[in-house]
Design a protein around this motif. Structure first.
Motif, short mmCIF file in Angstrom:
data_model
loop_
_atom_site.label_atom_id
_atom_site.label_comp_id
_atom_site.label_asym_id
_atom_site.label_seq_id
_atom_site.Cartn_x
_atom_site.Cartn_y
_atom_site.Cartn_z
N SER A 173 0.68 -1.28 -0.03
CA SER A 173 -0.08 -0.06 0.05
C SER A 173 0.91 1.35 -0.10
O SER A 173 1.00 1.94 0.97
N GLU A 176 0.31 4.21 -1.24
CA GLU A 176 -0.47 5.09 -0.94
C GLU A 176 -0.74 5.43 0.58
O GLU A 176 -0.75 6.69 0.83
N LYS A 177 -0.82 4.50 1.40
CA LYS A 177 -0.93 4.70 2.82
C LYS A 177 0.43 5.09 3.27
O LYS A 177 0.65 5.84 4.27
N LEU A 208 2.62 6.86 1.71
CA LEU A 208 2.73 8.31 1.27
C LEU A 208 2.03 9.14 2.44
O LEU A 208 2.39 10.51 2.66
N GLN A 209 0.96 8.71 2.72
CA GLN A 209 -0.20 9.46 3.99
C GLN A 209 0.74 9.54 4.95
O GLN A 209 0.51 10.34 5.78
N HIS A 247 8.40 0.13 -5.53
CA HIS A 247 7.21 0.19 -6.10
C HIS A 247 7.06 0.46 -7.74
O HIS A 247 6.46 0.63 -8.41
#
Length: 642
Positions: free
Chosen positions: A407, A409-410, A412-413, A436
């Motif tokens: 993940s 995206e998470k 990066l969050q 990735h």
């Protein structure tokens, strides 16, 4: 004053008995009549660590005298409640009470431990104003304050101006200079001392030990007229710190007595030196083990790769605390056994122990290795609150975990949440983006990091080179490798070379990659040669593959992968005789192929599968479904019979 009451208080050994005596005094109303008894109660409650009770006794008094004020302040200092001690002193100064020299010395000690120099200066001004400037106890407290606050030159000036000095004054100066690595000045003061005690000798020996000068420490130790346990332990610790286990063992053997600390120093030293068997032998002979002894041995086993030995120690421990649970779980994670780490975590949840950030980091590491995001997030939601999310180490570990669990995206969050971002945080995110396949994003972040004046290290460059490798960015890879070596003067490791070799190999620059390996300032290991052999397989360069394989066979003759890769290269160009020779070599050297393994997470449970292993409870059902899938694929034309 009733002599029997005084006798009871003087012989009081526990908090429980003190409370009983206090209750009796309240019933008899004796406590109201005697300041002496009140003072004694405050001191005793503080001595037993019950400063809250001491404060209650104090607060009941309408006009406490200077001795009672001082006892309360001293009690807070001795229980390391330094802020409370200073607050009581401020309150005391508002009352019309004469301050004692012991009051001042206690307050100065509190401020010294807090390194609050400005407040210390204010109290020092009070010292000079009210005539305590020549009091030896107060002067020694002032020396301690100046030294602990880093005002070494001011401390020296104060020391030189003292009309009277006792052995405490001299010792404070020696230990102060030793703490700031000024051993030569400490020795000068030591040599000038009119008399010395065991503290003087031990402090000076500590200075040489800290500087790594064990020869001078040994000379001083041998000259020491009377040696106490602390001085023996300092010598043992000094030799262990420099990895000289032989001399440490000699000193340990000569010691007239050993305490638990002596044994712990030896065991810890052997573990750090990698002499695990010696550590185990000493641990087995140790007469009295405390929690620290077990923890040291447990940590030593995990760090030296003896994870089975560590588990044996863990299971035998009479008392397990958070540190030992954390050490065992992190040991499993560090030694590539994340499943065992999570199984032990399930047992930990049955204990009434609250995990800290170090413990959570170990669990996150295990989840990262397995790539199981559901189990990881359930742990995060339960244990990682706002306080831990403000910890940069925890946030960085979560970035790594989310990335390894797929993940990005998470990840990066979490990265955006981190404020401020340090080098490790940037490096972790760059590596995550690289793995990735987001090479351009990794490069942009690398440039952002440099604009933020965060200097990259070897780990950062490994991440950015990986990004170039996965993205096929050859020119950028060459650029960053050159920047690393020339601009930042970082010596590349085998991993850096392997990354660049793999990058060059992917685009067919095999000769450039081979020349890079030949010009390495360090001997290339298997990971570097392996990257080039894989590139030879892609581009069917048989001649170079034979050269590379020959190097690999020297370095790791039992690695089946190298033989199989060379065999596949021969097979690709239909050199069947050469394939047969490689296979014969495999049989000759009895090389065994490593069994493949995989795992999946289902309902927060991790299921592991190893090739040829039928131990899973649902093996029959799984094989049946696989057979049905194969039949269905054949009917669909997606699979042909071998």
């Amino acid at each position: 004053m009733n002599p029997s009451i005084l006798h009871l208080l003087n012989n009081c050994k526990t908090l429980r008995s003190l409370k009983s005596i206090h209750a009796r005094l309240l019933i008899d109303n004796s406590v109201v009549l005697s300041d002496f008894v009140i003072n004694k109660l405050v001191r005793l409650y503080s001595r037993f660590g019950a400063t809250d009770y001491a404060r209650k006794v104090f607060d009941e008094i309408t006009q406490p005298n200077a001795h009672i004020w001082t006892s309360l302040i001293h009690g807070y200092v001795e229980t390391r409640q330094y802020d409370e001690a200073f607050s009581v002193f401020i309150y005391m100064r508002r009352e019309p009470i004469s301050v004692l020299n012991f009051t001042i010395s206690s307050v100065l000690k509190a401020l010294a431990r807090l390194t609050r120099f400005k407040d210390g200066q204010a109290v020092y001004g009070f010292v000079l104003k009210y005539g305590f400037g020549f009091d030896l106890i107060v002067q020694n407290a002032v020396l301690d304050l100046f030294m602990r606050c880093g005002k070494v030159d001011v401390a020296r000036l104060t020391f030189d101006e003292m009309c009277e000095k006792d052995i405490v004054s001299w010792n404070l100066m020696i230990s102060g200079y030793v703490n700031y690595d000024r051993v030569d000045i400490a020795r000068n003061i030591f040599d000038r001392m009119p008399e010395r005690n065991v503290v003087s000798w031990t402090s000076m020996i500590c200075g040489y030990v800290k500087a790594g000068d064990m020869a001078e420490a040994q000379i001083l130790f041998d000259s020491m007229p009377v040696k106490d346990l602390a001085s023996w332990n300092v010598m043992v610790s000094g030799y262990m710190d420099i990895g000289d286990c032989v001399n440490a063992e000699i000193i340990f053997g000569k010691m007239p007595i050993h305490d638990t600390g002596s044994w712990n120093i030896m065991i810890s030293g052997f573990c750090k030196a990698g002499e695990l068997e010696s550590a185990k032998d000493l641990f087995a002979r140790m007469p009295n083990k405390n929690v620290m002894s077990w923890g040291i041995m447990l940590d030593g086993c995990t760090k030296n790769g003896d994870i089975d030995g560590a588990r044996c120690i863990f299971d035998q421990m009479p008392v397990k605390n958070l540190v030992t649970w954390s050490t065992m779980i992190r040991g499993y994670a560090r030694n590539g056994q994340p499943l065992n780490a999570l199984e032990l975590f399930q047992r930990f949840k049955e204990q009434d122990i609250k995990p800290d950030e170090t413990f959570i980091l170990g669990i996150i590491s295990a989840c990262s290795q397995l790539g199981i995001i559901d189990a990881a997030e359930s742990i995060i939601h339960k244990y990682v609150g706002p306080s831990l999310l403000s910890d940069l180490r925890v946030v960085t570990s979560l970035i790594d975990m989310y990335a390894k669990c797929g993940s990005i995206e998470k990840a990066l969050q979490m990265f955006e949440m981190a404020q401020p971002k340090d080098l490790l945080c940037y490096s972790t995110m760059i590596a995550a983006l690289a793995n990735h396949g987001l090479g351009h994003m990794a490069i942009l972040l690398f440039e952002t990091m440099q604009r933020a004046n965060v200097k990259p290290d070897s780990v950062t460059f490994l991440g950015i080179l990986t990004a170039c490798n996965h993205g096929g960015l050859v020119d950028e890879g060459r650029k960053y490798f050159k920047q690393m070596t020339e601009e930042f003067e970082i010596q590349p490791s085998e991993k850096h070379y392997a990354c660049v070799v793999d990058l060059l190999g992917r685009v067919g620059c095999l000769e450039e990659a081979y020349n890079l390996i030949r010009n390495m300032p360090i001997a290339p290991h298997s990971v570097v040669w392996g990257a080039l052999l894989a590139a030879c397989r892609v581009h069917c360069n048989v001649e170079l593959a034979e050269v590379v394989a020959a190097e690999l066979f020297k370095i790791e003759p039992d690695n089946s992968g190298n033989y199989i890769l060379l065999s596949n290269i021969y097979a690709a160009v239909k050199r069947w005789n050469s394939v047969a020779k490689v296979r014969a070599k495999i049989r000759e050297h009895r090389v065994r192929k490593n069994r493949g393994s995989s795992w999946i997470e289902l309902g927060h449970v991790v299921h592991e599968f190893v090739m040829g292993d039928m131990s899973h409870t649902d093996s029959d059902s799984i094989l049946l479904i696989l057979d049905l899938l194969c039949q269905d694929m054949k009917l669909s034309g997606c699979l042909i019979d071998p």
